[in-house]
Design an enzyme around this catalytic site. Structure first.
Site, PDB file in Angstrom:
ATOM      1  N   ALA A   1     -22.606  37.976  27.137  1.00 27.34           N
ATOM      2  CA  ALA A   1     -21.555  36.975  27.284  1.00 27.34           C
ATOM      3  C   ALA A   1     -21.413  36.220  25.960  1.00 27.34           C
ATOM      4  O   ALA A   1     -22.360  35.595  25.486  1.00 27.34           O
ATOM      5  CB  ALA A   1     -21.908  36.004  28.406  1.00 27.34           C
TER       6      ALA A   1
ATOM      7  N   ARG B   1     -15.394  42.201  34.449  1.00 26.46           N
ATOM      8  CA  ARG B   1     -16.493  42.044  35.417  1.00 26.46           C
ATOM      9  C   ARG B   1     -16.084  41.021  36.452  1.00 26.46           C
ATOM     10  O   ARG B   1     -15.709  39.894  36.106  1.00 26.46           O
ATOM     11  CB  ARG B   1     -17.790  41.620  34.727  1.00 26.46           C
ATOM     12  CG  ARG B   1     -18.889  41.271  35.727  1.00 26.46           C
ATOM     13  CD  ARG B   1     -20.279  41.188  35.120  1.00 26.46           C
ATOM     14  NE  ARG B   1     -20.890  42.528  35.057  1.00 26.46           N
ATOM     15  CZ  ARG B   1     -22.189  42.741  34.886  1.00 26.46           C
ATOM     16  NH1 ARG B   1     -23.018  41.727  34.740  1.00 26.46           N
ATOM     17  NH2 ARG B   1     -22.667  43.969  34.842  1.00 26.46           N
TER      18      ARG B   1
ATOM     19  N   TYR C   1     -18.628  31.637  36.228  1.00 27.30           N
ATOM     20  CA  TYR C   1     -18.116  31.112  34.961  1.00 27.30           C
ATOM     21  C   TYR C   1     -16.599  30.956  35.046  1.00 27.30           C
ATOM     22  O   TYR C   1     -15.992  31.275  36.075  1.00 27.30           O
ATOM     23  CB  TYR C   1     -18.574  32.007  33.800  1.00 27.30           C
ATOM     24  CG  TYR C   1     -20.086  32.028  33.698  1.00 27.30           C
ATOM     25  CD1 TYR C   1     -20.789  30.855  33.415  1.00 27.30           C
ATOM     26  CD2 TYR C   1     -20.818  33.180  33.958  1.00 27.30           C
ATOM     27  CE1 TYR C   1     -22.174  30.844  33.372  1.00 27.30           C
ATOM     28  CE2 TYR C   1     -22.210  33.183  33.916  1.00 27.30           C
ATOM     29  CZ  TYR C   1     -22.878  32.013  33.622  1.00 27.30           C
ATOM     30  OH  TYR C   1     -24.251  31.989  33.583  1.00 27.30           O
TER      31      TYR C   1
ATOM     32  N   ARG D   1     -31.948  44.795  33.892  1.00 28.77           N
ATOM     33  CA  ARG D   1     -33.369  44.508  33.717  1.00 28.77           C
ATOM     34  C   ARG D   1     -34.228  45.741  33.494  1.00 28.77           C
ATOM     35  O   ARG D   1     -35.213  45.684  32.747  1.00 28.77           O
ATOM     36  CB  ARG D   1     -33.873  43.703  34.927  1.00 28.77           C
ATOM     37  CG  ARG D   1     -33.328  42.286  34.923  1.00 28.77           C
ATOM     38  CD  ARG D   1     -33.452  41.629  36.267  1.00 28.77           C
ATOM     39  NE  ARG D   1     -32.589  42.272  37.256  1.00 28.77           N
ATOM     40  CZ  ARG D   1     -32.458  41.857  38.509  1.00 28.77           C
ATOM     41  NH1 ARG D   1     -33.148  40.816  38.932  1.00 28.77           N
ATOM     42  NH2 ARG D   1     -31.644  42.488  39.336  1.00 28.77           N
TER      43      ARG D   1
ATOM     44  N   SER E   1     -25.777  46.802  30.601  1.00 27.56           N
ATOM     45  CA  SER E   1     -25.086  45.650  31.184  1.00 27.56           C
ATOM     46  C   SER E   1     -25.234  44.464  30.236  1.00 27.56           C
ATOM     47  O   SER E   1     -26.290  44.291  29.615  1.00 27.56           O
ATOM     48  CB  SER E   1     -25.740  45.346  32.538  1.00 27.56           C
ATOM     49  OG  SER E   1     -24.894  44.583  33.354  1.00 27.56           O
ATOM     50  N   PRO E   2     -24.191  43.656  30.092  1.00 26.30           N
ATOM     51  CA  PRO E   2     -24.316  42.513  29.184  1.00 26.30           C
ATOM     52  C   PRO E   2     -25.443  41.577  29.614  1.00 26.30           C
ATOM     53  O   PRO E   2     -25.547  41.248  30.792  1.00 26.30           O
ATOM     54  CB  PRO E   2     -22.948  41.821  29.291  1.00 26.30           C
ATOM     55  CG  PRO E   2     -22.292  42.368  30.515  1.00 26.30           C
ATOM     56  CD  PRO E   2     -22.885  43.713  30.749  1.00 26.30           C
TER      57      PRO E   2
ATOM     58  N   LEU F   1     -29.837  46.297  40.565  1.00 20.69           N
ATOM     59  CA  LEU F   1     -30.983  46.980  41.156  1.00 20.69           C
ATOM     60  C   LEU F   1     -30.786  48.492  41.240  1.00 20.69           C
ATOM     61  O   LEU F   1     -31.086  49.103  42.253  1.00 20.69           O
ATOM     62  CB  LEU F   1     -31.342  46.365  42.514  1.00 20.69           C
ATOM     63  CG  LEU F   1     -31.861  44.916  42.442  1.00 20.69           C
ATOM     64  CD1 LEU F   1     -32.170  44.379  43.842  1.00 20.69           C
ATOM     65  CD2 LEU F   1     -33.113  44.817  41.566  1.00 20.69           C
TER      66      LEU F   1
ATOM     67  N   GLN G   1     -18.784  41.404  25.687  1.00 20.99           N
ATOM     68  CA  GLN G   1     -18.299  40.666  26.855  1.00 20.99           C
ATOM     69  C   GLN G   1     -17.792  39.302  26.394  1.00 20.99           C
ATOM     70  O   GLN G   1     -18.561  38.492  25.878  1.00 20.99           O
ATOM     71  CB  GLN G   1     -19.418  40.500  27.883  1.00 20.99           C
ATOM     72  CG  GLN G   1     -18.900  39.945  29.213  1.00 20.99           C
ATOM     73  CD  GLN G   1     -19.991  39.635  30.206  1.00 20.99           C
ATOM     74  OE1 GLN G   1     -20.971  38.971  29.860  1.00 20.99           O
ATOM     75  NE2 GLN G   1     -19.835  40.101  31.443  1.00 20.99           N
TER      76      GLN G   1
HETATM   77  C1  FNR Z   1     -27.958  38.981  32.896  1.00 26.91           C
HETATM   78  N1  FNR Z   1     -26.730  39.228  33.494  1.00 26.91           N
HETATM   79  C2  FNR Z   1     -25.561  38.939  32.810  1.00 26.91           C
HETATM   80  N2  FNR Z   1     -24.368  39.299  33.322  1.00 26.91           N
HETATM   81  C3  FNR Z   1     -23.231  39.137  32.615  1.00 26.91           C
HETATM   82  O1  FNR Z   1     -22.152  39.486  33.099  1.00 26.91           O
HETATM   83  N3  FNR Z   1     -23.267  38.571  31.372  1.00 26.91           N
HETATM   84  C4  FNR Z   1     -24.425  38.165  30.812  1.00 26.91           C
HETATM   85  O2  FNR Z   1     -24.438  37.711  29.652  1.00 26.91           O
HETATM   86  C5  FNR Z   1     -25.625  38.302  31.561  1.00 26.91           C
HETATM   87  N4  FNR Z   1     -26.822  37.871  31.068  1.00 26.91           N
HETATM   88  C6  FNR Z   1     -27.991  38.285  31.657  1.00 26.91           C
HETATM   89  C7  FNR Z   1     -29.217  38.068  31.028  1.00 26.91           C
HETATM   90  C8  FNR Z   1     -30.384  38.570  31.577  1.00 26.91           C
HETATM   91  C9  FNR Z   1     -31.693  38.370  30.851  1.00 26.91           C
HETATM   92  C10 FNR Z   1     -30.344  39.258  32.808  1.00 26.91           C
HETATM   93  C11 FNR Z   1     -31.598  39.825  33.428  1.00 26.91           C
HETATM   94  C12 FNR Z   1     -29.146  39.440  33.459  1.00 26.91           C
HETATM   95  C13 FNR Z   1     -26.650  40.070  34.692  1.00 26.91           C
HETATM   96  C14 FNR Z   1     -26.824  41.542  34.337  1.00 26.91           C
HETATM   97  O3  FNR Z   1     -25.785  41.996  33.481  1.00 26.91           O
HETATM   98  C15 FNR Z   1     -26.831  42.425  35.583  1.00 26.91           C
HETATM   99  O4  FNR Z   1     -25.578  42.343  36.223  1.00 26.91           O
HETATM  100  C16 FNR Z   1     -27.913  42.005  36.576  1.00 26.91           C
HETATM  101  O5  FNR Z   1     -29.135  41.779  35.912  1.00 26.91           O
HETATM  102  C17 FNR Z   1     -28.107  43.028  37.697  1.00 26.91           C
HETATM  103  O6  FNR Z   1     -28.419  44.292  37.168  1.00 26.91           O
HETATM  104  P1  FNR Z   1     -29.953  44.807  37.066  1.00 26.91           P
HETATM  105  O7  FNR Z   1     -30.669  43.894  36.154  1.00 26.91           O
HETATM  106  O8  FNR Z   1     -30.520  44.772  38.466  1.00 26.91           O
HETATM  107  O9  FNR Z   1     -29.825  46.211  36.518  1.00 26.91           O
END
Ligand code: FNR
Length: 368
Positions: free
Chosen positions: A59, A236, A188, A338, A24-25, A315, A101
């Site tokens: 992003a 997204r 955003y 995460r 995930s980004p 999650l 992204q």
């Molecule tokens: C993110 N998330 C996020 N989402 C996104 O669309 N673009 C982004 O650049 C970011 N940046 C980002 C940085 C960090 C450090 C975290 C922890 C999260 C959200 C991420 O992509 C994801 O959707 C969420 O963290 C939920 O998924 P997990 O972490 O529960 O697997």
């Protein structure tokens, strides 16, 4: 016995992913002037080496004002391409696909990296590299009392930003990316136009559903025009704002029903997959967090929008859980955030735990 669905290849247009696990980004706040660095090469590279099918870079600002923080990644000038190219080459050499992204932070721009907030505050002003006077949004409404006041975009500025997305897509192609994901979630800019919480416009970009989705639909069209037919385009969405009608927001926020209708329009504009996240529009949001709490949105869109692929995220932390989402037809891909920061070997261990041969890089084979 057949391969667990998580490790079955997935073909989208001309791209075949070796499995259905995506990074995930995630913003890393580790750039200066938008440039990718050796940090990104190592960070993104590790996931390509460790079994993830698709690695999506964070992003990435389509303009300097479109960054979240002064340290966010960017793709607004040709000089950004070279380092990205090196990263993509490394990802490909490790038999993974590379995504990026594309993003504009809108009214949530010019903030500070999370680890600087305690000492510097949430807002980045000029002295810390921010751009408080160039923060923009659909309407002159700040996200909360810590955010900058955005100025309402003019029609000319809207067209300019759509052009920025298209030019960013061209650069992403030159860098060699396989997938573009447009960031229309988390409060955003693209999401700000969708949500009645942030969009109070009275012109053709605000008010009715048709008007609120116009900015995104037109942006998709201008990106798709630059992005080759054979390459997948993802979007997204925050499928819901998680804001029910209340005194402060009588009409409530952006809803799941609206996302389903939007997804069907995006399908006809050439979007291949909706990455189903939620929230980010309002501090009033109430998010019922639990394992896999957003999976049902990926499931709904997948069931209701013919031919639209979906990604589940949020999650999802366990191999069996992730594979079940896919086996049960609730999503086509699983995006991991995460858990990969805790355990970059998640995909290799998941394969082992599901009885699948995990292809380690040759250099690591003795670790299996
Ligand atoms: C993110 N998330 C996020 N989402 C996104 O669309 N673009 C982004 O650049 C970011 N940046 C980002 C940085 C960090 C450090 C975290 C922890 C999260 C959200 C991420 O992509 C994801 O959707 C969420 O963290 C939920 O998924 P997990 O972490 O529960 O697997």
């Amino acid at each position: 016995s057949p391969l667990p669905r998580m490790f079955q290849p997935l073909t989208i247009r001309g791209l075949t992913l070796k499995n259905r696990l995506a990074v995930s980004p995630m913003c890393m706040y580790s750039s200066t002037d938008g440039f990718a660095t050796d940090f990104h090469l190592v960070h993104i590279g590790q996931f390509a080496m460790r079994g993830l099918g698709l690695v999506i870079m964070e992003a990435t600002g389509v303009s300097p004002e479109g960054r979240i923080t002064p340290n966010c990644l960017g793709i607004w000038q040709d000089a950004h391409i070279e380092k990205l190219q090196q990263i993509v080459r490394f990802v490909h050499a490790n038999k993974a696909a590379a995504g990026i992204q594309l993003a504009h932070a809108g009214r949530k721009a010019s903030t500070t990296a999370p680890w600087l907030m305690k000492t510097q505050g949430a807002r980045a002003d000029e002295t810390s590299g921010g751009w408080p006077h160039q923060v923009v949004g659909p309407s002159a409404l700040p996200f909360d009392d810590r955010a900058w006041m955005p100025h309402e975009l003019s029609l000319d500025e809207i067209r300019r930003i759509q052009g920025d997305f298209a030019r960013a897509a061209k650069r992403a192609l030159l860098a060699g990316f396989d997938v573009i994901e447009l960031h229309a979630a988390h409060g955003y800019l693209l999401h700000e136009f969708l949500s009645p919480i942030s969009n109070k416009r009275t012109d053709e970009y605000g008010g009715s559903f048709d008007n609120r989705v116009r900015f995104l639909v037109e942006t998709v069209r201008s990106v798709r025009a630059e992005w080759p037919e054979d390459r997948p385009l993802f979007v997204r969405l925050s499928v819901t704002d998680w804001v029910a009608p209340c005194d402060a927001v009588p009409g409530g926020g952006w809803t799941e029903e609206e996302s389903v209708e939007l997804a069907s329009r995006l399908k006809s504009e050439g979007v291949d997959l909706v990455d189903c996240s939620t929230s980010g529009s309002s501090p009033l949001q109430q998010i019922p967090l639990s394992p896999g709490y957003q999976v049902r949105f990926a499931e709904d869109i997948r069931r209701q929008v013919k031919g639209m692929l979906t990604g589940a995220v949020g999650l999802i932390t366990d191999a069996q859980q992730a594979n079940d989402v896919l086996e049960q037809g609730r999503a086509d891909m699983v995006f991991l955030g995460r858990v990969l920061l805790r355990d970059p070997n998640f995909a290799l261990n998941a394969a082992a735990s599901l009885g699948v041969f995990a292809q380690y890089p040759h250099q690591y084979e003795r670790g299996r």
